[in-house]
Design a protein around this motif. Structure first.
Motif, PDB file in Angstrom:
ATOM      1  N   ARG A   7     -59.343  -2.226  36.979  1.00  9.60           N
ATOM      2  CA  ARG A   7     -57.944  -2.635  36.792  1.00  9.60           C
ATOM      3  C   ARG A   7     -57.393  -3.424  37.978  1.00  9.60           C
ATOM      4  NH1 ARG A   7     -53.802   2.140  35.808  1.00  9.60           N
ATOM      5  NH2 ARG A   7     -52.088   0.823  36.531  1.00  9.60           N
ATOM      6  N   ALA A  44     -55.600  -6.751  37.390  1.00  9.26           N
ATOM      7  CA  ALA A  44     -54.270  -6.602  36.797  1.00  9.26           C
ATOM      8  C   ALA A  44     -53.249  -6.198  37.865  1.00  9.26           C
ATOM      9  CB  ALA A  44     -54.323  -5.557  35.681  1.00  9.26           C
ATOM     10  N   LYS A  45     -53.664  -5.306  38.735  1.00 13.38           N
ATOM     11  CA  LYS A  45     -52.751  -4.838  39.788  1.00 13.38           C
ATOM     12  C   LYS A  45     -52.338  -5.997  40.694  1.00 13.38           C
ATOM     13  CE  LYS A  45     -54.737  -0.197  39.738  1.00 13.38           C
ATOM     14  NZ  LYS A  45     -55.644   0.765  40.376  1.00 13.38           N
ATOM     15  N   ARG A  78     -49.977  -8.586  38.958  1.00 16.98           N
ATOM     16  CA  ARG A  78     -48.604  -8.065  38.935  1.00 16.98           C
ATOM     17  C   ARG A  78     -47.973  -8.117  40.331  1.00 16.98           C
ATOM     18  NH1 ARG A  78     -46.513  -2.126  38.276  1.00 16.98           N
ATOM     19  NH2 ARG A  78     -44.401  -2.508  37.510  1.00 16.98           N
ATOM     20  N   PHE A 123     -46.431 -11.435  41.070  1.00 23.95           N
ATOM     21  CA  PHE A 123     -45.150 -11.545  40.345  1.00 23.95           C
ATOM     22  C   PHE A 123     -44.048 -10.786  41.087  1.00 23.95           C
ATOM     23  CE2 PHE A 123     -42.939  -9.074  36.717  1.00 23.95           C
ATOM     24  CZ  PHE A 123     -41.874  -9.957  36.614  1.00 23.95           C
ATOM     25  N   SER A 138     -46.148   2.819  41.133  1.00 19.36           N
ATOM     26  CA  SER A 138     -46.482   1.918  40.044  1.00 19.36           C
ATOM     27  C   SER A 138     -47.267   0.700  40.517  1.00 19.36           C
ATOM     28  CB  SER A 138     -45.179   1.502  39.368  1.00 19.36           C
ATOM     29  OG  SER A 138     -45.395   0.537  38.393  1.00 19.36           O
ATOM     30  N   PRO A 190     -37.061  -7.489  36.599  1.00 22.57           N
ATOM     31  CA  PRO A 190     -36.476  -6.936  35.368  1.00 22.57           C
ATOM     32  C   PRO A 190     -37.172  -5.636  34.943  1.00 22.57           C
ATOM     33  CG  PRO A 190     -37.788  -8.893  34.869  1.00 22.57           C
ATOM     34  CD  PRO A 190     -37.757  -8.759  36.372  1.00 22.57           C
ATOM     35  N   HIS A 245     -49.630  -9.452  30.468  1.00 22.63           N
ATOM     36  CA  HIS A 245     -49.856  -8.098  29.952  1.00 22.63           C
ATOM     37  C   HIS A 245     -51.083  -8.026  29.037  1.00 22.63           C
ATOM     38  CE1 HIS A 245     -45.442  -6.724  30.846  1.00 22.63           C
ATOM     39  NE2 HIS A 245     -46.150  -6.960  31.926  1.00 22.63           N
ATOM     40  N   GLY A 294     -54.627  -4.809  32.043  1.00 22.77           N
ATOM     41  CA  GLY A 294     -53.994  -3.719  32.768  1.00 22.77           C
ATOM     42  C   GLY A 294     -53.341  -2.668  31.887  1.00 22.77           C
ATOM     43  N   ALA A 295     -52.552  -1.832  32.537  1.00 17.20           N
ATOM     44  CA  ALA A 295     -52.013  -0.654  31.866  1.00 17.20           C
ATOM     45  C   ALA A 295     -50.607  -0.358  32.350  1.00 17.20           C
ATOM     46  CB  ALA A 295     -52.913   0.547  32.160  1.00 17.20           C
ATOM     47  N   SER A 296     -49.943   0.494  31.583  1.00 14.81           N
ATOM     48  CA  SER A 296     -48.603   0.954  31.954  1.00 14.81           C
ATOM     49  C   SER A 296     -48.596   2.477  31.981  1.00 14.81           C
ATOM     50  CB  SER A 296     -47.592   0.477  30.912  1.00 14.81           C
ATOM     51  OG  SER A 296     -46.357   1.120  31.112  1.00 14.81           O
ATOM     52  N   ARG A 297     -47.741   3.026  32.806  1.00 14.08           N
ATOM     53  CA  ARG A 297     -47.533   4.469  32.793  1.00 14.08           C
ATOM     54  C   ARG A 297     -46.607   4.826  31.630  1.00 14.08           C
ATOM     55  NH1 ARG A 297     -44.249   5.484  37.291  1.00 14.08           N
ATOM     56  NH2 ARG A 297     -43.584   3.400  36.666  1.00 14.08           N
ATOM     57  N   SER A 340     -42.872   4.178  31.778  1.00 17.11           N
ATOM     58  CA  SER A 340     -42.261   2.865  31.546  1.00 17.11           C
ATOM     59  C   SER A 340     -41.899   2.602  30.084  1.00 17.11           C
ATOM     60  CB  SER A 340     -43.199   1.753  32.027  1.00 17.11           C
ATOM     61  OG  SER A 340     -43.411   1.871  33.422  1.00 17.11           O
TER      62      SER A 340
HETATM   63  C1  HEM Z   1     -41.101 -10.253  31.572  1.00 16.67           C
HETATM   64  C2  HEM Z   1     -40.777  -9.286  32.400  1.00 16.67           C
HETATM   65  C3  HEM Z   1     -41.726  -8.202  32.787  1.00 16.67           C
HETATM   66  C4  HEM Z   1     -41.495  -6.865  32.723  1.00 16.67           C
HETATM   67  C5  HEM Z   1     -40.211  -6.198  32.262  1.00 16.67           C
HETATM   68  C6  HEM Z   1     -42.696  -6.210  33.150  1.00 16.67           C
HETATM   69  C7  HEM Z   1     -42.852  -4.846  33.252  1.00 16.67           C
HETATM   70  C8  HEM Z   1     -44.036  -4.214  33.498  1.00 16.67           C
HETATM   71  C9  HEM Z   1     -44.214  -2.776  33.527  1.00 16.67           C
HETATM   72  C10 HEM Z   1     -43.110  -1.749  33.328  1.00 16.67           C
HETATM   73  C11 HEM Z   1     -45.527  -2.529  33.740  1.00 16.67           C
HETATM   74  C12 HEM Z   1     -46.182  -1.146  33.813  1.00 16.67           C
HETATM   75  C13 HEM Z   1     -45.889  -0.543  35.176  1.00 16.67           C
HETATM   76  C14 HEM Z   1     -46.143   0.934  35.255  1.00 16.67           C
HETATM   77  O1  HEM Z   1     -45.825   1.675  34.341  1.00 16.67           O
HETATM   78  O2  HEM Z   1     -46.639   1.389  36.315  1.00 16.67           O
HETATM   79  C15 HEM Z   1     -46.176  -3.790  33.885  1.00 16.67           C
HETATM   80  C16 HEM Z   1     -47.513  -3.962  34.139  1.00 16.67           C
HETATM   81  C17 HEM Z   1     -48.110  -5.170  34.370  1.00 16.67           C
HETATM   82  N1  HEM Z   1     -47.467  -6.386  34.457  1.00 16.67           N
HETATM   83 FE1  HEM Z   1     -45.576  -6.778  33.906  1.00 16.67          FE
HETATM   84  N2  HEM Z   1     -43.636  -7.142  33.466  1.00 16.67           N
HETATM   85  C18 HEM Z   1     -43.091  -8.380  33.262  1.00 16.67           C
HETATM   86  C19 HEM Z   1     -43.698  -9.588  33.531  1.00 16.67           C
HETATM   87  C20 HEM Z   1     -44.930  -9.733  34.086  1.00 16.67           C
HETATM   88  C21 HEM Z   1     -45.459 -10.962  34.617  1.00 16.67           C
HETATM   89  C22 HEM Z   1     -44.683 -12.273  34.717  1.00 16.67           C
HETATM   90  C23 HEM Z   1     -46.718 -10.709  35.030  1.00 16.67           C
HETATM   91  C24 HEM Z   1     -47.720 -11.645  35.655  1.00 16.67           C
HETATM   92  C25 HEM Z   1     -47.830 -12.898  35.308  1.00 16.67           C
HETATM   93  C26 HEM Z   1     -46.982  -9.312  34.757  1.00 16.67           C
HETATM   94  C27 HEM Z   1     -48.178  -8.684  34.968  1.00 16.67           C
HETATM   95  C28 HEM Z   1     -48.403  -7.336  34.733  1.00 16.67           C
HETATM   96  C29 HEM Z   1     -49.712  -6.732  34.789  1.00 16.67           C
HETATM   97  C30 HEM Z   1     -51.032  -7.455  35.009  1.00 16.67           C
HETATM   98  C31 HEM Z   1     -49.516  -5.366  34.573  1.00 16.67           C
HETATM   99  C32 HEM Z   1     -50.596  -4.271  34.578  1.00 16.67           C
HETATM  100  C33 HEM Z   1     -50.725  -3.776  36.013  1.00 16.67           C
HETATM  101  C34 HEM Z   1     -51.716  -2.643  36.199  1.00 16.67           C
HETATM  102  O3  HEM Z   1     -52.599  -2.445  35.382  1.00 16.67           O
HETATM  103  O4  HEM Z   1     -51.570  -1.935  37.219  1.00 16.67           O
HETATM  104  N3  HEM Z   1     -45.862  -8.748  34.219  1.00 16.67           N
HETATM  105  N4  HEM Z   1     -45.253  -4.798  33.745  1.00 16.67           N
END
Ligand code: HEM
Length: 301
Positions: A34, A37-38, A41, A44, A73, A139, A169, A172-175, A178
């Motif tokens: 993962r 993905a980390k 994010r 961003f 997170s 956001p 998205h 990767g993963a979400s908790r 969220s």
């Molecule tokens: C549009 C607004 C966005 C919101 C509201 C949002 C929100 C979130 C949330 C809540 C998570 C899960 C976090 C957790 O529960 O620990 C997440 C994961 C992730 N986000 Fe977003 N995100 C957004 C945009 C983006 C953008 C622009 C990118 C990159 C281009 C991105 C890449 C990722 C990735 C790769 C993960 C997985 C991370 C992992 O596996 O640890 N997100 N995002």
């Protein structure tokens, strides 16, 4: 300001930068699938707070790591440290932590099978971070469509950029923390979000029981290690995981049309994602004499 960033910035001073990042990440992926993905994010979350300046990496009592969107997170800081030490061994004092995050995001996407792009370079590192701005400008997953558009507009990114970048998205993963509100109490209704597909809702309720452990994780996409356009296929079918994913089809017809187009055309998604990533990487970089090149990414010099 962004005009001073350039894809050739380190061509003379650190020509192997990309390959160093690539080799550290390939090794890290073997231990943690993962990690890409980390790091995507992390770039961003860096860029949305004071611009792409590595402010997210600072270890401070009131730092960005402690802000709501990041606490428990955002992960992968140890791998950023490993990349930085490898880069410092090859080219001491040259490459900023902000640029390392930008390169790591691109390399992560490529290693997961996604598009490549020319990363613009030459950012410098901030002297401070801001928990307050991280809480304000990143956001939350409960956002409505118009809140998402507004948050991205504020950073100079369009609604289309937002829709295309949400495609991150695909990996990767979400908790559970969220998205559990969607399963039991959407918008204070004491009901599940009616837009979630019924069987998917049932499955998610098994993974994330009411009052269960909020740190349990669920993949954002059914192929979470592969960078593809499956994310959009899911959203089209009401199988988006986060509220912010699903509102892309339920709260705007124009957005639903773009999501549908991206779900049918992976090449178009890849091309657009690459362009929007460069735009995101251009958010208010520190250049010239501003900021510094940190010796260690967690601390100012
Ligand atoms: C549009 C607004 C966005 C919101 C509201 C949002 C929100 C979130 C949330 C809540 C998570 C899960 C976090 C957790 O529960 O620990 C997440 C994961 C992730 N986000 Fe977003 N995100 C957004 C945009 C983006 C953008 C622009 C990118 C990159 C281009 C991105 C890449 C990722 C990735 C790769 C993960 C997985 C991370 C992992 O596996 O640890 N997100 N995002």
């Amino acid at each position: 300001m962004s005009a001073t960033l350039s894809p050739t910035f380190y061509d003379d001073s650190c020509p192997d930068l990309k390959w160093i990042v690539d080799s550290v990440l390939q090794a890290a992926l073997l231990k943690d699938p993962r990690i890409g993905a980390k790091l995507l994010r992390m770039h961003f979350h860096d860029c949305f707070v004071q611009g792409c300046d590595a402010s997210v990496l600072l270890d401070e009592a009131q730092g960005e790591k402690t802000a709501q969107p990041n606490l428990n997170s955002l992960m992968g800081f140890d791998v950023v440290d490993s990349i930085k030490s490898a880069v410092e061994s090859a080219c001491p004092g040259i490459v900023s932590c902000a640029d390392i995050l930008a390169v790591a995001a691109e390399v992560s996407v490529v290693l997961a099978g996604g598009p490549s792009w020319k990363v613009l370079l030459g950012r410098r590192d901030s002297l401070t971070g801001s928990k307050r701005l991280a809480n304000r400008d990143i956001p939350p997953p409960t956002s409505t469509f118009s809140q998402l558009v507004k948050a991205f507009k504020k950073k100079g990114l369009s609604a289309e950029d937002m829709i295309v970048l949400s495609g991150g998205h695909t990996i990767g993963a979400s908790r559970c923390a969220s998205f559990t509100q969607r399963l039991y109490n959407q918008s204070g209704s004491f009901q599940a979000d009616p837009t979630i597909e019924k069987r998917y809702l049932f499955n998610l309720q098994q993974v994330c029981p009411r009052n269960g452990d909020g740190n349990v994780t669920q993949s954002l996409d059914f192929s979470p290690r592969s960078f593809d356009n499956n994310y959009y296929k899911l959203v089209v079918s009401n199988l988006g995981l986060l509220n912010s994913d699903q509102v892309l089809t339920t709260q705007s017809q124009g957005s639903a049309a773009l999501v549908s187009a991206l779900s049918r055309d992976q090449t178009s998604f890849f091309n657009r994602f690459a362009v929007s990533m460069v735009k995101m990487g251009n958010i208010s970089p520190l250049v010239g004499n501003k900021g510094e090149i940190r010796n260690k990414c967690r601390y100012r010099n």
